[in-house]
Design a protein around this motif. Structure first.
Motif, mmCIF file in Angstrom:
data_model
loop_
_atom_site.group_PDB
_atom_site.id
_atom_site.type_symbol
_atom_site.label_atom_id
_atom_site.label_comp_id
_atom_site.label_asym_id
_atom_site.label_seq_id
_atom_site.Cartn_x
_atom_site.Cartn_y
_atom_site.Cartn_z
ATOM 1 N N ASN A 174 119.498 61.908 68.250
ATOM 2 C CA ASN A 174 118.584 62.034 68.274
ATOM 3 C C ASN A 174 117.192 62.342 67.265
ATOM 4 O OD1 ASN A 174 119.453 64.600 69.680
ATOM 5 N ND2 ASN A 174 120.987 65.354 68.358
ATOM 6 N N VAL A 175 117.188 60.786 67.191
ATOM 7 C CA VAL A 175 116.510 60.320 66.425
ATOM 8 C C VAL A 175 115.138 60.029 67.204
ATOM 9 C CG1 VAL A 175 115.696 58.164 65.542
ATOM 10 C CG2 VAL A 175 117.623 58.621 65.309
ATOM 11 N N ALA A 176 113.862 60.261 67.071
ATOM 12 C CA ALA A 176 113.013 60.826 67.756
ATOM 13 C C ALA A 176 112.382 59.547 68.560
ATOM 14 C CB ALA A 176 111.607 61.556 67.155
ATOM 15 N N ASN A 177 110.942 58.720 67.124
ATOM 16 C CA ASN A 177 110.518 57.404 67.488
ATOM 17 C C ASN A 177 110.532 56.254 66.032
ATOM 18 O OD1 ASN A 177 108.539 58.269 69.621
ATOM 19 N ND2 ASN A 177 108.235 60.051 68.507
ATOM 20 N N ASN A 178 110.633 57.076 65.349
ATOM 21 C CA ASN A 178 111.376 55.969 64.392
ATOM 22 C C ASN A 178 112.777 55.542 63.195
ATOM 23 O OD1 ASN A 178 108.546 55.581 63.583
ATOM 24 N ND2 ASN A 178 108.151 57.298 62.726
ATOM 25 N N ILE A 179 113.258 54.382 63.729
ATOM 26 C CA ILE A 179 113.805 54.333 63.246
ATOM 27 C C ILE A 179 114.465 54.506 61.455
ATOM 28 C CG2 ILE A 179 115.918 52.527 62.809
ATOM 29 C CD1 ILE A 179 115.734 51.619 65.665
ATOM 30 N N PHE A 180 112.793 53.804 61.491
ATOM 31 C CA PHE A 180 112.326 53.744 59.860
ATOM 32 C C PHE A 180 112.126 55.021 59.677
ATOM 33 C CE2 PHE A 180 108.423 53.496 56.516
ATOM 34 C CZ PHE A 180 109.270 53.383 55.815
ATOM 35 N N ASP A 181 112.657 55.487 58.160
ATOM 36 C CA ASP A 181 112.284 57.356 58.203
ATOM 37 C C ASP A 181 111.212 57.028 56.666
ATOM 38 O OD1 ASP A 181 113.466 60.045 57.514
ATOM 39 O OD2 ASP A 181 113.543 59.711 55.725
ATOM 40 N N GLN A 182 111.491 56.531 56.251
ATOM 41 C CA GLN A 182 110.749 56.474 54.387
ATOM 42 C C GLN A 182 111.945 55.397 53.615
ATOM 43 O OE1 GLN A 182 111.799 59.503 51.250
ATOM 44 N NE2 GLN A 182 112.471 60.843 53.323
ATOM 45 N N ASN A 183 109.986 55.181 52.993
ATOM 46 C CA ASN A 183 110.442 54.176 51.382
ATOM 47 C C ASN A 183 109.888 54.686 50.472
ATOM 48 O OD1 ASN A 183 111.495 51.133 50.882
ATOM 49 N ND2 ASN A 183 109.762 51.148 49.586
ATOM 50 N N ARG A 184 110.936 54.799 49.342
ATOM 51 C CA ARG A 184 110.177 55.408 47.852
ATOM 52 C C ARG A 184 110.405 54.160 46.874
ATOM 53 N NH1 ARG A 184 113.769 60.981 47.930
ATOM 54 N NH2 ARG A 184 113.190 61.539 49.056
ATOM 55 N N ALA A 185 109.183 53.025 46.387
ATOM 56 C CA ALA A 185 109.263 52.158 45.034
ATOM 57 C C ALA A 185 108.459 53.301 43.614
ATOM 58 C CB ALA A 185 108.382 51.237 45.502
ATOM 59 N N SER A 186 109.367 53.014 42.774
ATOM 60 C CA SER A 186 109.172 53.791 41.609
ATOM 61 C C SER A 186 108.729 52.879 40.556
ATOM 62 C CB SER A 186 110.165 55.525 41.384
ATOM 63 O OG SER A 186 111.015 54.243 41.597
ATOM 64 N N LEU A 187 108.275 53.311 39.695
ATOM 65 C CA LEU A 187 107.351 52.966 38.377
ATOM 66 C C LEU A 187 108.291 54.354 37.281
ATOM 67 C CD1 LEU A 187 107.545 49.910 36.223
ATOM 68 C CD2 LEU A 187 105.680 50.793 36.579
ATOM 69 N N LEU A 188 108.883 53.708 35.933
ATOM 70 C CA LEU A 188 109.168 55.552 35.363
ATOM 71 C C LEU A 188 109.499 54.937 33.898
ATOM 72 C CD1 LEU A 188 111.221 56.457 38.031
ATOM 73 C CD2 LEU A 188 110.741 57.674 37.303
ATOM 74 N N PHE A 189 109.511 54.969 33.102
ATOM 75 C CA PHE A 189 109.726 55.274 30.872
ATOM 76 C C PHE A 189 110.299 56.114 31.104
ATOM 77 C CE2 PHE A 189 105.333 53.623 32.794
ATOM 78 C CZ PHE A 189 105.541 52.277 31.757
ATOM 79 N N GLY A 190 111.473 55.753 29.978
ATOM 80 C CA GLY A 190 112.552 57.432 30.333
ATOM 81 C C GLY A 190 112.537 56.775 28.582
ATOM 82 N N TYR A 191 113.876 57.645 28.180
ATOM 83 C CA TYR A 191 114.437 58.116 26.411
ATOM 84 C C TYR A 191 114.623 58.543 27.018
ATOM 85 C CZ TYR A 191 114.220 59.562 21.753
ATOM 86 O OH TYR A 191 114.913 59.454 20.601
ATOM 87 N N ARG A 192 116.295 57.501 26.298
ATOM 88 C CA ARG A 192 117.131 58.202 25.988
ATOM 89 C C ARG A 192 117.885 58.837 24.922
ATOM 90 N NH1 ARG A 192 122.920 55.173 27.382
ATOM 91 N NH2 ARG A 192 124.796 56.026 27.764
ATOM 92 N N TYR A 193 117.852 60.113 24.012
ATOM 93 C CA TYR A 193 117.272 60.870 23.555
ATOM 94 C C TYR A 193 119.212 61.473 22.406
ATOM 95 C CZ TYR A 193 117.527 64.836 20.583
ATOM 96 O OH TYR A 193 117.348 66.024 19.287
ATOM 97 N N THR A 194 120.685 61.449 23.814
ATOM 98 C CA THR A 194 121.356 60.680 23.145
ATOM 99 C C THR A 194 122.492 59.938 23.828
ATOM 100 O OG1 THR A 194 122.699 62.957 24.502
ATOM 101 C CG2 THR A 194 121.593 63.068 22.220
ATOM 102 N N LYS A 195 123.799 59.889 23.310
ATOM 103 C CA LYS A 195 124.772 59.417 24.911
ATOM 104 C C LYS A 195 124.380 59.617 26.423
ATOM 105 C CE LYS A 195 129.520 57.727 25.750
ATOM 106 N NZ LYS A 195 130.945 57.417 24.725
ATOM 107 N N GLU A 196 124.631 61.135 26.109
ATOM 108 C CA GLU A 196 125.013 61.604 27.502
ATOM 109 C C GLU A 196 123.300 62.430 28.098
ATOM 110 O OE1 GLU A 196 128.210 62.719 24.935
ATOM 111 O OE2 GLU A 196 126.061 63.153 24.419
ATOM 112 N N LEU A 197 122.196 62.465 27.532
ATOM 113 C CA LEU A 197 120.961 62.847 27.558
ATOM 114 C C LEU A 197 119.442 62.091 27.598
ATOM 115 C CD1 LEU A 197 119.082 65.602 28.344
ATOM 116 C CD2 LEU A 197 119.183 65.781 25.801
#
Length: 271
Positions: free
Chosen positions: A195-218
């Motif tokens: 059932n794929v229509a015209n594109n085998i390629f569906d999408q691509n996502r590239a990201s750049l993120l900045f994070g802060y690890r508040y605790t071991k879990e969060l």
């Protein structure tokens, strides 16, 4: 001895390699199609995700994603996702799960109405590090039942996804509580099935993120995502510029029984 100085060149060089691969993959789909129509959008994504140990090697995955069009002005998508995790070791995890996706009309070429999608998935995840650079690999297979706007029946398709993410602390060699870090990620989506229509390629996502690890879990993350989506007609492509904000909370119900140190989860670039 690893240097405690933040390796800006390594992180950004890796990010641009991933971005270049995204562009090449997208360009290759244009051959043989009508002239490409570009639909640029500016979106905002909010997400929560967590992996929670239950007993022994078993655990639960819980996630909720809300996407908005024109940053946070109009609805775009909502998606709750759940899964059952099995930890093979401290660096390898298998997941079997389900997601529900509800998509609303958005963009310069919107769908005629909002529509639902039911999705099951199987996932293989592992992580490792080279000195102070931490890598996460995620392979996912999805079975999708989509009721496109205007259709009476659900359309079944398959999709394969691969996500590579690299993160590095701003100081030191590990991402510890009360510390900032930066992460670059790229994920490619490939359609499969009759059932794929015209594109085998569906999408691509590239990201750049900045994070802060508040605790071991969060952990908290804020960043930019560049998303290219090939629509089913084969010539219209969305170029989505996205501001992302995410929370990861990996708490456990009983005491942890295996050596599985929680780390910042994959970037909130789910779908």
């Amino acid at each position: 001895m690893p240097s405690a100085i933040f390796p800006y060149k390594k992180i950004f060089f890796a990010f641009f390699l991933l971005l270049n691969g995204m562009v090449l993959s997208s360009k290759s789909q244009a051959q043989g199609n009508p002239p490409r129509v570009i639909d640029p959008n500016f979106n905002g994504w909010l997400s929560y995700s967590g992996d929670h140990n239950l007993s022994g090697n078993w655990g639960l995955h819980a996630e909720f994603v809300m996407r908005r069009y024109k940053l946070y002005k109009h609805p775009m998508q909502v998606m709750p996702r759940v899964g059952v995790n099995y930890n093979i070791g401290k660096n390898i995890m298998l997941t079997l799960g389900y997601a529900y996706v509800h998509t609303y009309p958005y963009g310069e070429f919107p769908a005629s109405d909002d529509f639902p999608e039911h999705r099951s998935y199987q996932q293989f995840f592992f992580k490792g590090n080279v000195a102070s650079l931490f890598f996460q690999h995620r392979y996912r297979i999805e079975q999708r039942w989509i009721k496109h706007a205007g259709r009476k029946d659900f359309l079944y398709t398959n999709r394969f996804r691969y996500n590579l993410r690299a993160s590095h602390p701003f100081k030191g060699t590990t991402i510890d509580p009360k510390e900032f870090y930066v992460a670059a990620a790229n994920e490619v989506f490939i359609n499969a099935g009759k059932n794929v229509a015209n594109n085998i390629f569906d999408q691509n996502r590239a990201s750049l993120l900045f994070g802060y690890r508040y605790t071991k879990e969060l952990a908290f993350e804020l960043g930019y995502l560049n998303q290219i989506v090939a629509q089913r007609n084969g010539f219209r492509f969305e170029h989505n510029h996205t501001l992302m904000a995410g929370i990861t909370f990996n708490f456990d119900f009983p005491a942890r029984t295996i050596d599985n140190e929680p780390a910042p989860a994959p970037a909130p670039t789910e779908n």
